[in-house]
Design an enzyme around this catalytic site. Structure first.
Site, PDB file in Angstrom:
ATOM      1  N   SER A   1       0.844  -1.149   0.140  1.00  0.00           N
ATOM      2  CA  SER A   1       0.041   0.096   0.028  1.00  0.00           C
ATOM      3  C   SER A   1       0.885   1.211  -0.131  1.00  0.00           C
ATOM      4  O   SER A   1       2.051   1.169   0.214  1.00  0.00           O
ATOM      5  CB  SER A   1      -1.061  -0.051   1.271  1.00  0.00           C
ATOM      6  OG  SER A   1      -1.544   1.266   1.761  1.00  0.00           O
TER       7      SER A   1
ATOM      8  N   TYR B   1      -2.106  -1.204  10.411  1.00  0.00           N
ATOM      9  CA  TYR B   1      -2.076  -1.444   8.565  1.00  0.00           C
ATOM     10  C   TYR B   1      -0.940  -0.914   8.396  1.00  0.00           C
ATOM     11  O   TYR B   1      -0.212  -1.897   7.542  1.00  0.00           O
ATOM     12  CB  TYR B   1      -3.248  -0.691   8.181  1.00  0.00           C
ATOM     13  CG  TYR B   1      -3.477  -0.858   6.832  1.00  0.00           C
ATOM     14  CD1 TYR B   1      -4.112  -1.577   6.103  1.00  0.00           C
ATOM     15  CD2 TYR B   1      -3.106   0.418   6.078  1.00  0.00           C
ATOM     16  CE1 TYR B   1      -4.223  -1.771   4.914  1.00  0.00           C
ATOM     17  CE2 TYR B   1      -2.988   0.235   4.538  1.00  0.00           C
ATOM     18  CZ  TYR B   1      -3.834  -0.659   4.064  1.00  0.00           C
ATOM     19  OH  TYR B   1      -3.915  -0.746   2.643  1.00  0.00           O
TER      20      TYR B   1
END
Length: 263
Positions: free
Chosen positions: A146, A159
């Site tokens: 990401s 995350y």
């Protein structure tokens, strides 16, 4: 060789996609099928797998919790039965994890995020490598990181930590597996348009006491192109890395984000 052929993965590639029945994983599955690939997906949502298999008969699937080692083993039993081997592993499965300050995050939520977003990628990689060593034109492994794996991301620390870790894992495995003709890369999507991102924006808005619209505007202001990317754009980058055009690319983290400047 013709440029178009270079950009198209070889027909008949045997592809495994984790978290492949919805979202980015589904877009990747559809993209590979369009090139003539044989695709197996695993997903925790059995109904989504059934829907996908019904729409695309070239796709087979296994209902599995990627954080469960026994389920992972069962996925590979199905892969060997359905595909007879493996050329490409797309380690895509992941969850958003909790939103909150580090002192507010429940340890169970932290550990679940690590298990799904990082430990599962290890479990799939370790089982895929013996198969990828026998891939006809060399194996391909892609980790879905990401933009939060290249930028700090306050209030989303579990995350972000996993997505940074996946870049390190991809770069390290590229060194380790290069002599076996296995290429390993990471893809770093930015703010991807869809229901999952809507949930992330809503949670962050609540955390900061803002409206959804104001929070969305803040996200878009941080992107040079001032727009979200699409799932199909992310899928196209995965196809590129799996094609002859990407045959010299390994150990890289490719951002597909419209140039997110900060999070």
């Amino acid at each position: 060789m013709d440029a178009l052929k270079l950009l198209t993965p070889r027909a008949g590639l045997r592809v495994l996609i984790t978290g492949g029945a919805s979202g980015i994983g589904l877009a990747i599955a559809k993209a590979f099928v369009s090139t003539g690939a044989r695709v197996h997906v695993c997903d925790i949502d059995g109904k989504a797998i059934d829907t996908l298999a019904s729409a695309l008969p070239a796709v087979t699937g296994t209902r599995a919790n990627v954080a469960d080692a026994a389920d992972v083993a069962r996925v590979f039993e199905d892969v060997e039965r359905e595909l007879g081997g493996l050329d490409v592993l797309i380690n895509n499965a992941g969850i958003a994890g909790p939103t909150g300050g580090i002192d507010e995050i429940d340890p169970a939520d932290w550990e679940k995020t690590i298990d799904v977003n990082l430990n599962s990628h290890y479990q799939f990689a370790r089982r895929a490598v013996p198969l990828l060593r026998h891939a006809t034109d060399g194996g391909v492994m892609v980790f879905m990181s990401s933009v939060a794996g290249r930028l700090g991301y306050g209030f989303r620390t579990p995350y972000s930590a996993t997505k940074w870790a996946l870049v390190g894992l991809a770069k390290s495995l590229a060194i380790e597996l290069g002599p076996d003709n296995i290429r390993v890369n990471a893809v770093q999507p930015g703010i991807v348009k869809g229901p999952r991102m809507e949930g992330v924006i809503a949670a962050r808005a609540k955390q900061l006491g803002l409206s959804y619209e104001d929070m969305e505007a803040r996200y878009l202001e941080k992107i040079s192109l001032r727009r979200m990317v699409t799932q199909e754009e992310v899928a196209a980058s995965v196809l590129f890395l799996s094609s002859p055009a990407g045959s010299a690319i390994s150990g890289q983290a490719l951002s597909v984000c419209g140039n997110v400047e900060t999070l």
